[in-house]
Scaffold this active site. Structure first.
Site: not given
Ligand code: CO8
Length: 263
Positions: A111, A114
């Site tokens: 994440g 991301e």
């Protein structure tokens, strides 16, 4: 609002969000994701902010991904709620109309990578490490990594990173075009701020139009993309920024853009 897992600083029209859970290498738990979502609303509602920088607290990590302790306890419904919350905050980040720079100071994993990928571009410290290691946990990237990484570095490179789960260094990330520039760790924030200040002096309407034309044009054919550009260009022409920019050139002075969307 007071945040427990995020530090928000606003100076000279530049907002800096620091992810702040250094004991867990700034991993994203539900509370942090909720705060991130809230702070993004706060930023998009503040007309005075012209650029956003994202970074991580401590010397070791930007964001080491979703909080695995929390993830490991989810049933599928909780996993779905978490993934939805995460995706909605990442969309909120990508849809911010102001430019966003990720200043990646250490681990940007899962994440964390991301979030950096949903920013407009990435500056990295020499110590930064990037990776999508979800495959090692028996899952896949859930915050847009399977979609944004191939668009940025190419399909085959992205597949190699996602299938192996291996980390890459800042210099490798530079080589494959994942990051724009790499700096010594101690220079990263100064260099990021230098670029943010340059951008913050530009017109808000033209920055917004440029960002939207690029982002909206990415997933459509070039002719439709160019027609978006034509409309965005036309919109800029009626803005106070265009009047100021063109007059300043003709009067041989530096443009003083007001940082407003008003005409
Ligand atoms: N979650 C929770 N805690 C973490 C995380 C994490 N992602 N990463 C590090 N920590 C904690 C460690 O447990 C450790 O805590 P403690 O001191 O209490 O033991 C502390 O941070 C320091 O970490 P390490 O001791 O492991 O430090 P090292 O320098 O040895 O290693 C690494 C650093 C390589 C970053 C290592 O910590 C690591 O591999 N972390 C996990 C990285 C990872 O796999 N991230 C991906 C997570 S999955 C994800 O992001 C999916 C996103 C989409 C979800 C979609 C919804 C379902």
């Amino acid at each position: 609002m007071e945040y427990s897992n995020i530090i928000l600083k606003i100076e000279e029209g530049i907002a800096t969000i620091t992810f702040n859970r250094p004991k867990a290498l700034n991993a994203l738990n539900s509370e942090l994701i909720g705060e991130f979502s809230h702070v993004l609303d706060e930023i998009s509602g503040n007309e005075d902010i012209r650029v956003l920088i994202l970074t991580g607290a401590g010397e070791k990590s930007f964001v080491a991904g979703a909080d695995i302790t929390e993830l490991s306890k989810f049933n599928s419904l909780e996993g779905k709620i978490f993934a939805k919350k995460g995706q909605s905050v990442i969309s909120k980040l990508q849809e911010l109309t102001i430019p966003v720079i990720a200043a990646v100071n250490g681990f940007a994993l899962g994440g964390g990578s991301e979030i950096a990928l949903a920013s407009d571009f990435i500056y990295a410290s020499e110590k930064a490490m990037f990776g999508l290691p979800e495959i090692n946990l028996g899952i896949i990237p859930g915050f847009g990594g399977t979609q944004r990484l191939p668009r940025l570095i190419g399909i085959n490179m992205a597949k190699e990173m996602i299938f192996t789960g291996k980390m890459i260094s800042a210099s490798e990330a530079l080589e494959i075009g994942m990051v724009n520039r790499v700096f010594a760790a101690e220079a990263l924030m100064d260099e990021t701020l230098k670029t943010a200040r340059i951008i913050a002096q530009k017109g808000k309407t033209s920055l917004r139009a440029a960002k939207q034309a690029i982002n909206n044009g990415l997933n459509i054919d070039i002719f439709t993309g160019c027609s978006i550009e034509v409309d965005s260009f036309a919109l800029c022409m009626s803005s106070i920024d265009a009047k100021e920019g063109t007059s300043a050139f003709l009067e041989k002075r530096k443009a003083a853009f007001k940082g407003t969307l008003k005409n």
